[in-house]
Scaffold this motif. Structure first.
Motif, PDB file in Angstrom:
ATOM      1  N   TYR A   1      40.643 -21.006 -28.308  1.00 37.72           N
ATOM      2  CA  TYR A   1      40.670 -21.148 -26.896  1.00 37.72           C
ATOM      3  C   TYR A   1      40.364 -22.778 -26.783  1.00 37.72           C
ATOM      4  N   PHE A   2      39.124 -23.308 -27.105  1.00 38.63           N
ATOM      5  CA  PHE A   2      38.500 -24.352 -26.799  1.00 38.63           C
ATOM      6  C   PHE A   2      38.565 -25.580 -27.684  1.00 38.63           C
ATOM      7  N   LEU A   3      38.821 -25.062 -29.022  1.00 36.45           N
ATOM      8  CA  LEU A   3      38.994 -26.127 -29.941  1.00 36.45           C
ATOM      9  C   LEU A   3      40.248 -26.263 -30.597  1.00 36.45           C
ATOM     10  N   ASP A   4      41.351 -25.208 -30.439  1.00 39.80           N
ATOM     11  CA  ASP A   4      42.489 -25.232 -30.913  1.00 39.80           C
ATOM     12  C   ASP A   4      42.504 -25.098 -32.421  1.00 39.80           C
ATOM     13  N   LEU A   5      41.777 -24.226 -32.766  1.00 38.03           N
ATOM     14  CA  LEU A   5      41.527 -24.211 -34.467  1.00 38.03           C
ATOM     15  C   LEU A   5      41.748 -22.518 -34.419  1.00 38.03           C
ATOM     16  N   LYS A   6      42.263 -22.234 -35.531  1.00 39.64           N
ATOM     17  CA  LYS A   6      42.496 -20.816 -36.065  1.00 39.64           C
ATOM     18  C   LYS A   6      41.687 -20.504 -37.510  1.00 39.64           C
ATOM     19  N   ILE A   7      40.662 -19.920 -37.000  1.00 38.52           N
ATOM     20  CA  ILE A   7      39.814 -19.661 -38.287  1.00 38.52           C
ATOM     21  C   ILE A   7      39.824 -17.989 -38.413  1.00 38.52           C
ATOM     22  N   GLN A   8      39.122 -17.867 -39.613  1.00 41.50           N
ATOM     23  CA  GLN A   8      39.117 -16.441 -40.021  1.00 41.50           C
ATOM     24  C   GLN A   8      40.272 -15.463 -40.165  1.00 41.50           C
ATOM     25  N   GLY A   9      41.234 -16.436 -41.012  1.00 39.67           N
ATOM     26  CA  GLY A   9      42.608 -16.030 -41.048  1.00 39.67           C
ATOM     27  C   GLY A   9      42.653 -14.687 -41.927  1.00 39.67           C
ATOM     28  N   GLU A  10      42.370 -14.660 -43.120  1.00 40.05           N
ATOM     29  CA  GLU A  10      42.469 -13.363 -43.923  1.00 40.05           C
ATOM     30  C   GLU A  10      40.879 -13.096 -44.168  1.00 40.05           C
ATOM     31  N   THR A  11      39.876 -13.769 -44.199  1.00 39.98           N
ATOM     32  CA  THR A  11      38.401 -13.379 -44.169  1.00 39.98           C
ATOM     33  C   THR A  11      37.796 -14.491 -43.565  1.00 39.98           C
ATOM     34  N   HIS A  12      36.335 -13.888 -43.560  1.00 42.75           N
ATOM     35  CA  HIS A  12      35.350 -14.896 -42.869  1.00 42.75           C
ATOM     36  C   HIS A  12      34.823 -15.922 -43.948  1.00 42.75           C
ATOM     37  N   ASP A  13      34.502 -17.014 -43.417  1.00 41.18           N
ATOM     38  CA  ASP A  13      33.522 -18.075 -44.613  1.00 41.18           C
ATOM     39  C   ASP A  13      32.478 -18.413 -43.624  1.00 41.18           C
ATOM     40  N   SER A  14      31.341 -18.441 -44.281  1.00 38.07           N
ATOM     41  CA  SER A  14      30.146 -18.899 -43.241  1.00 38.07           C
ATOM     42  C   SER A  14      30.121 -20.242 -43.213  1.00 38.07           C
ATOM     43  N   ILE A  15      30.682 -21.058 -44.010  1.00 34.97           N
ATOM     44  CA  ILE A  15      30.547 -22.608 -43.841  1.00 34.97           C
ATOM     45  C   ILE A  15      31.353 -22.912 -42.655  1.00 34.97           C
ATOM     46  N   GLU A  16      32.880 -22.190 -42.494  1.00 33.96           N
ATOM     47  CA  GLU A  16      33.585 -22.371 -41.441  1.00 33.96           C
ATOM     48  C   GLU A  16      33.171 -21.868 -40.121  1.00 33.96           C
ATOM     49  N   ASP A  17      32.407 -20.751 -40.335  1.00 32.73           N
ATOM     50  CA  ASP A  17      31.733 -20.249 -38.934  1.00 32.73           C
ATOM     51  C   ASP A  17      30.863 -21.196 -38.264  1.00 32.73           C
ATOM     52  N   ALA A  18      29.720 -21.636 -39.164  1.00 31.98           N
ATOM     53  CA  ALA A  18      28.838 -22.532 -38.749  1.00 31.98           C
ATOM     54  C   ALA A  18      29.150 -23.790 -38.331  1.00 31.98           C
ATOM     55  N   ARG A  19      30.271 -24.324 -38.948  1.00 30.85           N
ATOM     56  CA  ARG A  19      30.675 -25.610 -38.421  1.00 30.85           C
ATOM     57  C   ARG A  19      31.329 -25.343 -37.287  1.00 30.85           C
ATOM     58  N   THR A  20      32.014 -24.291 -36.970  1.00 31.03           N
ATOM     59  CA  THR A  20      32.900 -23.995 -35.625  1.00 31.03           C
ATOM     60  C   THR A  20      31.824 -23.775 -34.412  1.00 31.03           C
ATOM     61  N   ALA A  21      30.760 -23.169 -34.744  1.00 33.23           N
ATOM     62  CA  ALA A  21      29.546 -22.829 -33.760  1.00 33.23           C
ATOM     63  C   ALA A  21      29.013 -24.149 -33.325  1.00 33.23           C
ATOM     64  N   LEU A  22      29.005 -25.102 -34.262  1.00 29.57           N
ATOM     65  CA  LEU A  22      28.425 -26.323 -33.929  1.00 29.57           C
ATOM     66  C   LEU A  22      29.322 -27.199 -33.098  1.00 29.57           C
ATOM     67  N   GLN A  23      30.708 -27.055 -33.381  1.00 30.97           N
ATOM     68  CA  GLN A  23      31.747 -27.635 -32.424  1.00 30.97           C
ATOM     69  C   GLN A  23      31.907 -27.068 -31.195  1.00 30.97           C
ATOM     70  N   LEU A  24      31.565 -25.729 -31.032  1.00 32.87           N
ATOM     71  CA  LEU A  24      31.674 -25.181 -29.619  1.00 32.87           C
ATOM     72  C   LEU A  24      30.389 -25.258 -28.794  1.00 32.87           C
ATOM     73  N   TYR A  25      29.322 -25.602 -29.551  1.00 27.57           N
ATOM     74  CA  TYR A  25      27.970 -26.139 -28.748  1.00 27.57           C
ATOM     75  C   TYR A  25      28.164 -27.617 -27.953  1.00 27.57           C
ATOM     76  N   ARG A  26      29.060 -28.471 -28.903  1.00 29.43           N
ATOM     77  CA  ARG A  26      29.192 -29.846 -28.299  1.00 29.43           C
ATOM     78  C   ARG A  26      30.364 -29.569 -27.287  1.00 29.43           C
ATOM     79  N   LYS A  27      31.160 -28.789 -27.311  1.00 27.81           N
ATOM     80  CA  LYS A  27      31.991 -28.509 -26.329  1.00 27.81           C
ATOM     81  C   LYS A  27      31.493 -28.084 -25.143  1.00 27.81           C
ATOM     82  N   TYR A  28      30.378 -27.119 -25.244  1.00 28.20           N
ATOM     83  CA  TYR A  28      29.896 -26.689 -24.254  1.00 28.20           C
ATOM     84  C   TYR A  28      29.079 -27.667 -23.349  1.00 28.20           C
ATOM     85  N   LEU A  29      28.455 -28.394 -24.173  1.00 25.30           N
ATOM     86  CA  LEU A  29      27.517 -29.590 -23.653  1.00 25.30           C
ATOM     87  C   LEU A  29      28.603 -30.663 -22.932  1.00 25.30           C
ATOM     88  N   GLU A  30      29.711 -30.661 -23.333  1.00 24.96           N
ATOM     89  CA  GLU A  30      30.638 -31.430 -22.596  1.00 24.96           C
ATOM     90  C   GLU A  30      31.246 -30.878 -21.301  1.00 24.96           C
TER      91      GLU A  30
END
Length: 1197
Positions: free
Chosen positions: A1118-1147
């Protein structure tokens, strides 16, 4: 014995059913046996049948002394010399047991043990005899009364038993396991797997368990773990018998031949020092039985089935002249045994005859046999016979006792009325969960009782002391058991009620209104929570443990320090000791001591918690002492006792260790003195059961300066002699730890009586009197407890059930003696404050904690602690300086009056452990906590995985110039695997209720940089190696695959949990802020306590009150136009996405300055989510959710 190689003719014998009361002659009876035997007209033998007259016995040479018939025509299956009395026990193939007294073999008792199976082994105990049949273990008194009857599984085929100590029994047979049975509780406590099935003979020495197998092997097993240490392949066919003496093992058996099994005339002899075979011993008989009969040498007796017996040395040559012959009535000898004194041999043959051979005319079976009890002579035979056919026969001829009281037969019928038994009340749990449909109620079965069973009480209240029952009573009929309601609500076992959100909506504040942290009880082996709290509130222990850090993976001192750090950070929120208990389960000594409880035993309360926590108390102090010896903290101790603080001692030893001198005085006058130390003491109670006053200080002195009579080795006499052992104290500990050992009715009654005596004395001291026939009047109670009666005195209720003093005074005398007395505030006013201990040797100890066992048959009982929390803890948590007693019941914490800590109502509250500390203890120790975790933990480290390559590296460790600072952002995500599945049930209305949540274990932890030129690049990506069995890898949600956590085949960067835990602890201590999605659960499973101002959780940043939580995948779309966690989860991808969401929240929120505009954004988010049903649309092309650009930059770095 293994019967596979016996005479084939014996297999044709079909044992008949032999009644214990009406024996009959067997069809296979040898006619020659009937010569010179008088039978009654029914054909029943009236007495033991002597076969031949006694012969002259030559001193020192074995000759036949007596022969008797145990049971006519029925083969003897086993014989056993009683180890406590002068008796010989014989068991038959018909399941009948007979005992004979003394060397004359006078029949003592005879009874039926089993109706169909033969008796395979007999073992004598102090109070009775154990009989083993095919699938039954029966314990009977020597007169024939049954003490217990333990039925084994019908598929079992038992052949041997071994008494390892006074209350533990091993039972083995043809199956592939050996059972361990506790004779006190008559329960199976352990099941040991056996690699080679068919254990028919078991022996024990002070080094090994020896198991003889039907395959011809003899295995040597460890005494604690029962694991195979060595194995001897003795015979190719089968094993017949073996025995162990000193360093020698001798075995006889059968070898495989072309025609089948043949008796091997070579005895296999093994040297247990070098664990190898020595020269086999050739004998001149066909060996079926063998025993060591040591006199001046290691003499060996070899017996054949035909009755030949040969004596020889196991390391010498057999001489045909050393053979003598037993004359069996039947064709075969079936059993053989040697008495404990080695003066008598017993043989049993196939016709039911027992032969006693001795080496002296008046032998004794045991060195020190106790006196045997005999039945009183019957007086009926001396009375005249009465003819009931005579109507005029005077009934006065019948002797009756002379009495002037009214006989029970004169009870008037008008005073008797039938009283039908009332129906039991319906269980309260059924009434609470019942759903009514019309006049019919439906409720789930609480499974608190067995089918078709109802409680039946002969008494209104059961006064038995049920702490020692190993089987939990059923909670049905609670209204009929008033003692169940004695347990105060705050002392009852607390449980967590789980909802859809797990623990998030459980109100812990309802149970704990303080700022101290409780401990959660749902983790396996969390019964030790109360003891963890006791150790935490010992200020020197708390500080010294947190200063400890070592390299050992499973170090209890390190894990306890981490847990103490969590308790320090908590502001009333409960913690859990999952990592500590995980390390605890890996310690072999904990398992060997029986401290690891199975989930079923812990849930049902089968374990005796009082004994368990006392063993745990001794274990943890010993383990911490060993762990901290490896890493000394020289600055920890600032006391004056330099001689006591040796270089090899630990700070735990300095706190708890008591140096002693153990003196052994032999009756020859020789005295041996040796120095030792102990970390705790066990109370030893006097044998006197009278109600006289006995101060706690007297019992404590008796327990510390213990004096006992025991058998010990005397160097002067060169043999074991009765000795008097005494214990003198050289140095008293700073913390006095006492195990109460209230494990039976005897000790419980002692505490109860002493509390009653102390109560009466306290009342008399205050001017009151206690009536023996009536209770106190209300006015009397008020007067005695009123402030006018005595200033600052405890009330009457506070004096009840109190025997334990709050303070004790100890003084070391010049002649190495110890004076102990109870110490009160009045004594201090009279004598003045305690003098300096360095000058006068006077120590005053104050009670700091009591651990008690709560008896509640509804829940199986629990353990709680009363702890006096010191001033430093209140200063840190609440900013005030005072001391207060608290009750710690897992996550329930409540302040209590100090008298409640020493009140023990033995019906439901039993003392287990006491902690006394020296006054002004904290001043002797350096209480500064220096964080031992350094920045080097974040630098590069080697992987545990053997196949890990640099090309597979998914992270770049931090450089020295990248070390995080206070307030830096770190993206965090963790993945987990399941160790135990969730336990849940369906209610009658169809809803799901969680009984026990699934047990998770962290499998992967990822931290990414939150700022700088390398933002988004991970600097930690650790896969956590685990030794516990994984039930579900949750690959769809975690991305973890089988093999990723195995060091042998994994290609990931594999580390230990402790290594990664230290990295996260350093980041927390340095003050970084963690950004992630659902961090509360992550930190909970990792077992970390993070201050709330250091957690930025996108779950709550993008959440509206009373609305659902939104997944990371939907927020990223919704916020980053990213489609993650397609087949399985990846912790690097999830941690990086959470950082980008926090930047989006501040914005979006303008750094949190415009909450109204951000609220509109959230409303649009929830509206879009409802339209999309919170599902992310499928991508048009299947592309990897990982950012190829970012990963290429990682490889470039």
């Amino acid at each position: 014995m293994n019967f596979e190689g016996l005479d084939p003719g014996l297999a044709e014998y079909a044992p008949a059913m032999h009644s214990a009361l009406d024996p009959v002659l067997d069809a296979h009876l040898n006619p020659s046996l009937l010569q010179n035997v008088e039978l009654d007209p029914e054909g029943v033998a009236l007495e033991a049948l002597p076969v031949q007259e006694s012969v002259h016995i030559m001193e020192g040479v074995y000759s036949e002394l007596h022969s008797v018939v145990a049971e006519v025509g029925v083969p003897v299956s086993v014989s056993h010399f009683d180890l406590h009395e002068e008796m010989l026990w014989v068991g038959s193939h018909g399941g009948h047991a007979t005992s004979f007294f003394g060397p004359a073999l006078e029949r003592y008792s005879s009874f039926q043990v089993n109706g169909s199976d033969d008796i395979r082994q007999i073992q004598s105990l102090e109070n009775g005899i154990l009989f083993l049949t095919k699938n039954n273990l029966k314990y009977m008194a020597r007169g024939g009364l049954i003490i217990f009857d333990y039925l084994l599984d019908e598929s079992e085929d038992m052949h041997s038993l071994l008494l390892t100590d006074s209350s533990t029994l091993l039972v083995g047979g043809l199956q592939n396991h050996i059972l361990e049975i506790d004779l006190n509780t008559v329960q199976e406590t352990q099941k040991y797997a056996v690699e080679t099935p068919g254990v028919t003979i078991m022996r024990q020495t002070n080094r090994f368990f020896f198991c003889g197998h039907t395959s011809g092997k003899v295995s040597l097993r460890d005494l604690r773990t029962f694991k195979v240490e060595h194995e001897f392949d003795a015979f190719s066919g089968s094993l017949s018998d073996f025995d162990v003496h000193g360093n020698l093992l001798a075995a006889c058996g059968f070898s495989s031949r072309l025609t089948g099994l043949a008796c091997d005339r070579f005895l296999k002899v093994y040297d247990l020092r070098m664990m190898r075979a020595i020269t086999p011993l050739q004998v001149h008989v066909d060996p079926a039985f063998l025993r060591f009969i040591p006199t001046y040498t290691s003499r060996l007796a070899i017996i054949s089935q035909s009755g030949q017996c040969q004596f020889c040395e196991p390391t010498g040559l057999a001489n045909p002249a050393d053979i003598f012959h037993v004359n069996p009535v039947g064709p075969l000898l079936m059993t053989f045994d040697v008495s404990a004194s080695k003066q008598a041999l017993a043989f049993g043959d196939s016709e039911g005859c027992v032969h006693l051979w001795t080496d002296s005319p008046e032998p004794s079976f045991n060195p020190y046999s106790r006196e045997t009890e005999f039945a009183l002579p019957c007086l009926v035979d001396s009375l005249p016979p009465l003819d009931w056919s005579q109507d005029l026969l005077p009934l006065s001829l019948i002797p009756v006792p002379l009495t002037t009281d009214t006989l029970l037969s004169d009870w008037p019928a008008a005073n008797s009325a039938p009283a039908p038994r009332r129906a039991p009340p319906v269980d309260a749990e059924i009434l609470r969960t019942m759903k009514k449909v019309g006049f019919i109620g439906y409720a789930p079965n609480p499974r608190t009782r067995l089918r078709n069973q109802i409680p039946y009480r002969l008494k209104e209240s059961d006064s038995e002391f049920d702490s020692f029952s190993q089987v939990t009573e059923s909670p049905i009929g609670r209204e009929e058991e008033p003692h169940l309601h004695m347990v105060s609500k705050k002392y009852r076992k607390v449980t967590i009620k789980y909802s859809k959100l797990g623990l998030e909506d459980f109100d812990f504040k309802h149970y704990n209104k303080t700022l101290f942290a409780g401990l959660e009880p749902h983790i396996p082996n969390a019964y030790c929570n109360c003891m963890i709290q006791v150790l935490y509130f010992l200020e020197p222990v708390r500080c010294l443990i947190q200063n400890h850090l070592c390299q050992k993976e499973f170090c209890l001192a390190c894990e306890l320090g981490f847990l103490f750090h969590m308790l320090d950070l908590s502001r009333g929120d409960p913690c859990q000791g999952s990592n500590f208990l995980r390390a605890f389960r890996t310690i072999p000594e904990a398992s060997a001591l029986g401290l690891i409880l199975a989930d079923s035993d812990e849930a049902s309360g089968k374990g005796n918690l009082a004994r368990l926590i006392q063993r745990w108390n001794r274990f943890i102090l010993t383990q911490l002492h060993q762990d901290m010896q490896e890493l000394e903290v020289p600055q920890a101790y600032r006391g004056a006792g330099g001689s006591f603080c040796s270089s090899g001692d630990s700070v735990i030893g300095q706190l708890f260790s008591c140096e002693m001198e153990n003196c052994s005085l032999c009756r020859c006058g020789s005295e041996t003195v040796r120095a030792s130390s102990t970390l705790l003491f066990t109370l030893s109670y006097p044998e006197d059961k009278t109600g006289k006053n006995c101060d706690f200080a007297q019992v404590l002195k008796r327990s510390i300066c213990l004096e006992q009579n025991t058998q010990a080795w005397c160097d002067n006499c060169e043999k074991y002699q009765p000795t008097i052992q005494t214990r003198n104290i050289r140095h008293l500990p700073d913390i006095l730890v006492i195990n109460c050992e209230v494990n039976s009715l005897k000790e419980a009654d002692f505490w109860r009586v002493q509390a009653e005596v102390a109560f009466k004395m306290a009342i008399k001291k205050r001017g009151g009197e206690i009536s023996k026939n009536k209770e106190f009047a209300l006015a009397d109670w008020k007067e005695l407890g009123s402030p006018e009666g005595m200033l600052m005195c405890p009330s009457i209720e506070e004096l009840k059930n109190v025997w334990l003093p709050f303070s004790i005074r100890m003084k070391m005398t010049k002649n190495k003696g110890l004076d102990v007395c109870n110490w009160t505030d009045g004594d201090e006013m009279q004598w003045g404050p305690a003098r300096a201990e360095e000058e006068h040797g006077v120590y005053v100890y104050d009670l700091m904690a009591t651990v008690v066992h709560i008896l509640d048959s509804r829940t199986g009982g629990s353990l709680v602690a009363h702890i006096k929390v010191g001033e430093t803890y209140h200063q840190r948590k609440e900013g005030v300086t005072h001391q207060q007693w608290y009750l710690f019941n897992d996550f329930l914490i409540e302040p209590i009056d100090k008298h409640e800590a020493v009140q023990f109502d033995m019906n439901w509250k039993v003392p287990a452990i006491l902690y006394y500390i020296k006054r002004n203890l904290n001043s002797k120790y350096n209480l500064n906590i220096k964080n031992p975790i350094e920045a080097s933990v974040l630098l590069a480290e080697a992987s545990l995985a053997r196949k890990q390559r640099k090309t597979h590296t998914t992270f770049i460790p931090l450089m020295l110039n990248e070390m995080p600072q206070v307030g830096d952002l770190v993206g965090l995500d963790a993945e987990f695997v399941t160790l135990n599945e969730e336990e849940a049930e369906l209610r009658s209305d169809g809803t799901k209720s969680t009984i026990k949540p699934s047990q998770m274990s962290v499998a992967r932890i990822t931290c990414v940089r939150g700022q700088g030129p390398n933002e988004g690049i991970p600097f930690i990506d650790d896969y956590i190696s685990t030794q516990e069995q994984v039930v579900d890898y949750l690959t769809q949600y975690s991305g973890i695959k089988p093999g990723d956590l195995d060091a042998k085949i994994s290609s990931k960067h594999l580390t230990t949990l402790k290594s990664t835990y230290l990295k996260l602890r350093f980041l927390i201590d340095i003050g970084v802020k963690f950004v992630g999605h659902g961090l509360q659960k992550d930190f909970r499973v990792i077992n970390l306590m993070v201050p709330k101002d250091q957690v930025l959780d996108t779950v709550y940043l993008f959440h509206m009150p009373r609305k659902r939580m939104i997944s990371l995948r939907f927020l990223a779309w919704y916020f980053l136009d990213l489609k993650i966690q397609g087949e399985t989860h990846d912790s690097i991808e999830d941690a990086r996405t959470a950082l980008q969401l926090y930047r989006k929240y501040l914005e979006l929120s303008k750094n949190g300055t415009e909450p109204e505009s951000f609220h509109k954004v959230l409303k649009g988010l929830y509206e879009k989510g409802r339209k999309m049903d919170w599902k992310v649309p499928e991508p048009e092309g299947q592309t990897s959710p990982k950012s190829a650009a970012v990963f290429s930059s990682v490889l470039a770095l």
